[in-house]
Write a protein that holds these residues in place. Structure first.
Motif, PDB file in Angstrom:
ATOM      1  N   THR A  37       0.830  -1.209   0.000  1.00  0.00           N
ATOM      2  CA  THR A  37       0.000   0.000   0.000  1.00  0.00           C
ATOM      3  C   THR A  37       0.861   1.255   0.000  1.00  0.00           C
ATOM      4  O   THR A  37       0.619   2.186  -0.772  1.00  0.00           O
ATOM      5  CB  THR A  37      -0.931   0.014   1.225  1.00  0.00           C
ATOM      6  OG1 THR A  37      -1.838  -1.087   1.150  1.00  0.00           O
ATOM      7  CG2 THR A  37      -1.732   1.312   1.288  1.00  0.00           C
ATOM      8  N   LEU A  64     -12.914   3.006  -7.351  1.00  0.00           N
ATOM      9  CA  LEU A  64     -11.872   2.371  -6.546  1.00  0.00           C
ATOM     10  C   LEU A  64     -12.359   2.120  -5.118  1.00  0.00           C
ATOM     11  O   LEU A  64     -12.109   1.055  -4.547  1.00  0.00           O
ATOM     12  CB  LEU A  64     -10.615   3.255  -6.519  1.00  0.00           C
ATOM     13  CG  LEU A  64      -9.827   3.353  -7.828  1.00  0.00           C
ATOM     14  CD1 LEU A  64      -8.726   4.402  -7.706  1.00  0.00           C
ATOM     15  CD2 LEU A  64      -9.234   2.000  -8.195  1.00  0.00           C
ATOM     16  N   ILE A  65     -13.052   3.103  -4.542  1.00  0.00           N
ATOM     17  CA  ILE A  65     -13.574   2.952  -3.177  1.00  0.00           C
ATOM     18  C   ILE A  65     -14.555   1.782  -3.108  1.00  0.00           C
ATOM     19  O   ILE A  65     -14.482   0.932  -2.211  1.00  0.00           O
ATOM     20  CB  ILE A  65     -14.275   4.240  -2.708  1.00  0.00           C
ATOM     21  CG1 ILE A  65     -13.272   5.408  -2.630  1.00  0.00           C
ATOM     22  CG2 ILE A  65     -14.963   4.024  -1.370  1.00  0.00           C
ATOM     23  CD1 ILE A  65     -12.204   5.221  -1.580  1.00  0.00           C
ATOM     24  N   GLU A  68     -12.759  -1.522  -3.357  1.00  0.00           N
ATOM     25  CA  GLU A  68     -12.132  -1.904  -2.090  1.00  0.00           C
ATOM     26  C   GLU A  68     -13.153  -2.548  -1.156  1.00  0.00           C
ATOM     27  O   GLU A  68     -12.891  -3.599  -0.549  1.00  0.00           O
ATOM     28  CB  GLU A  68     -11.513  -0.679  -1.411  1.00  0.00           C
ATOM     29  CG  GLU A  68     -10.295  -0.132  -2.123  1.00  0.00           C
ATOM     30  CD  GLU A  68      -9.738   1.089  -1.419  1.00  0.00           C
ATOM     31  OE1 GLU A  68      -9.678   1.075  -0.167  1.00  0.00           O
ATOM     32  OE2 GLU A  68      -9.378   2.064  -2.089  1.00  0.00           O
ATOM     33  N   VAL A  72     -13.141  -6.508   0.286  1.00  0.00           N
ATOM     34  CA  VAL A  72     -13.148  -6.874   1.702  1.00  0.00           C
ATOM     35  C   VAL A  72     -14.362  -7.740   2.015  1.00  0.00           C
ATOM     36  O   VAL A  72     -14.259  -8.764   2.699  1.00  0.00           O
ATOM     37  CB  VAL A  72     -13.150  -5.612   2.593  1.00  0.00           C
ATOM     38  CG1 VAL A  72     -13.394  -5.985   4.052  1.00  0.00           C
ATOM     39  CG2 VAL A  72     -11.823  -4.875   2.464  1.00  0.00           C
ATOM     40  N   TYR A  94      -6.438  -5.817  -2.849  1.00  0.00           N
ATOM     41  CA  TYR A  94      -7.047  -4.805  -1.992  1.00  0.00           C
ATOM     42  C   TYR A  94      -5.986  -3.822  -1.496  1.00  0.00           C
ATOM     43  O   TYR A  94      -6.213  -2.607  -1.468  1.00  0.00           O
ATOM     44  CB  TYR A  94      -7.740  -5.461  -0.797  1.00  0.00           C
ATOM     45  CG  TYR A  94      -8.193  -4.456   0.224  1.00  0.00           C
ATOM     46  CD1 TYR A  94      -9.305  -3.651  -0.002  1.00  0.00           C
ATOM     47  CD2 TYR A  94      -7.476  -4.272   1.407  1.00  0.00           C
ATOM     48  CE1 TYR A  94      -9.702  -2.702   0.916  1.00  0.00           C
ATOM     49  CE2 TYR A  94      -7.867  -3.322   2.334  1.00  0.00           C
ATOM     50  CZ  TYR A  94      -8.983  -2.548   2.086  1.00  0.00           C
ATOM     51  OH  TYR A  94      -9.366  -1.594   2.998  1.00  0.00           O
ATOM     52  N   LEU A  97      -5.241  -1.405  -4.343  1.00  0.00           N
ATOM     53  CA  LEU A  97      -6.306  -0.421  -4.523  1.00  0.00           C
ATOM     54  C   LEU A  97      -6.286   0.620  -3.414  1.00  0.00           C
ATOM     55  O   LEU A  97      -6.489   1.817  -3.659  1.00  0.00           O
ATOM     56  CB  LEU A  97      -7.673  -1.109  -4.562  1.00  0.00           C
ATOM     57  CG  LEU A  97      -8.002  -1.958  -5.789  1.00  0.00           C
ATOM     58  CD1 LEU A  97      -9.438  -2.459  -5.708  1.00  0.00           C
ATOM     59  CD2 LEU A  97      -7.795  -1.169  -7.082  1.00  0.00           C
ATOM     60  N   ASN A  98      -6.047   0.167  -2.204  1.00  0.00           N
ATOM     61  CA  ASN A  98      -5.988   1.099  -1.078  1.00  0.00           C
ATOM     62  C   ASN A  98      -4.827   2.074  -1.253  1.00  0.00           C
ATOM     63  O   ASN A  98      -4.921   3.251  -0.903  1.00  0.00           O
ATOM     64  CB  ASN A  98      -5.837   0.324   0.230  1.00  0.00           C
ATOM     65  CG  ASN A  98      -6.461   1.044   1.401  1.00  0.00           C
ATOM     66  OD1 ASN A  98      -7.342   1.885   1.244  1.00  0.00           O
ATOM     67  ND2 ASN A  98      -6.019   0.717   2.598  1.00  0.00           N
ATOM     68  N   THR A 101      -5.840   5.010  -3.585  1.00  0.00           N
ATOM     69  CA  THR A 101      -6.653   6.077  -2.986  1.00  0.00           C
ATOM     70  C   THR A 101      -5.903   6.807  -1.868  1.00  0.00           C
ATOM     71  O   THR A 101      -6.101   8.010  -1.675  1.00  0.00           O
ATOM     72  CB  THR A 101      -7.972   5.511  -2.437  1.00  0.00           C
ATOM     73  OG1 THR A 101      -7.692   4.434  -1.532  1.00  0.00           O
ATOM     74  CG2 THR A 101      -8.839   4.979  -3.575  1.00  0.00           C
TER      75      THR A 101
END
Length: 236
Positions: A37, A64-65, A68, A72, A94, A97-98, A101
């Protein structure tokens, strides 16, 4: 069948040794997720083009949000049905992606304050993890209360998006810090107890480690973000 045909102190020592190996595996995967990340976030923050793609288009950012959240949810709901390799892949995706952002923090805050907050988070997280791992006190009741408080925190955060009340902002900040400090201890104890003795080295053991890593990863990231509200220095 008893996996450990020993009695008394011998059996307890074997159980504790396997729990220690399991928690080490969990923290290893958590560290990999955090490193991934952080690397992605720093790389994106260094690219004007990528920043424009992610934050210049609301569809991309919210996509993207949502992605995520779906990852999860998918991992939590379907981990028992998927292979260990798939669970690992979803977890790592994940984390990527995190990172996309979270690249915004390198734009909003100075690098020194981000690093300083990361170290504060690491120290706090380590202290609470150690407490959660070694304490003989059952943290289940505290964990249930913290989970309910977390739901309230999420609702308050959503409401304050519209009201933008500075007093509420700081109440949410301090509450978030306390909640995730407590959850770190509770989740560590829960993950330690989650380990199935005699299951070491199996697919199920690996998936348990991935789920444990995801839980602690989320605790760390959220604690870091709330602490960053306090200690982060703006680039403006």
């Amino acid at each position: 069948m008893n996996e450990f045909p020993f009695v008394g102190d011998q059996r307890q020592a074997l159980i504790e040794a396997e729990q220690a190996r399991f928690i080490t595996k969990v923290y290893g995967w958590m560290a990999i997720g955090l490193a991934l990340t952080g690397t992605v976030a720093y790389f994106v923050a260094s690219s004007t083009t990528l920043l424009q793609i992610i934050f210049g288009n609301k569809l991309v950012f919210w996509g993207l949000i949502i992605g995520e959240l779906l990852m999860v949810g998918y991992l939590a709901a379907a981990v028992t049905r998927m292979s260990a390799a798939t669970a690992t892949l979803v977890y790592l995706l994940y984390a990527v992606l995190n990172g996309l952002t979270l690249s915004a923090i390198f734009i909003r805050y100075t690098g020194a304050s981000v690093m300083g907050t990361f170290l504060i988070t690491g120290g706090t997280f380590a202290a609470m993890s150690i407490y959660g791992y070694f304490t003989k006190q059952d943290l289940t009741r505290a964990g249930n209360l913290l989970f309910m408080a977390l739901i309230g925190l999420i609702i308050a955060s959503v409401v304050n998006i519209f009201f933008r009340n500075p007093i509420m902002y700081w109440i949410i900040t301090y509450a978030g810090i306390l909640i995730f400090v407590g959850l770190t201890a509770y989740d560590t104890q829960k993950i330690k107890q989650m380990n199935i003795i005699g299951n070491e080295g199996t697919e199920e053991d690996h998936k348990e480690a991935i789920m444990g890593a995801l839980t602690l990863y989320l605790d760390f990231i959220n604690l870091f973000l709330y602490l960053l509200r306090l200690f982060g220095r703006s680039n403006d």
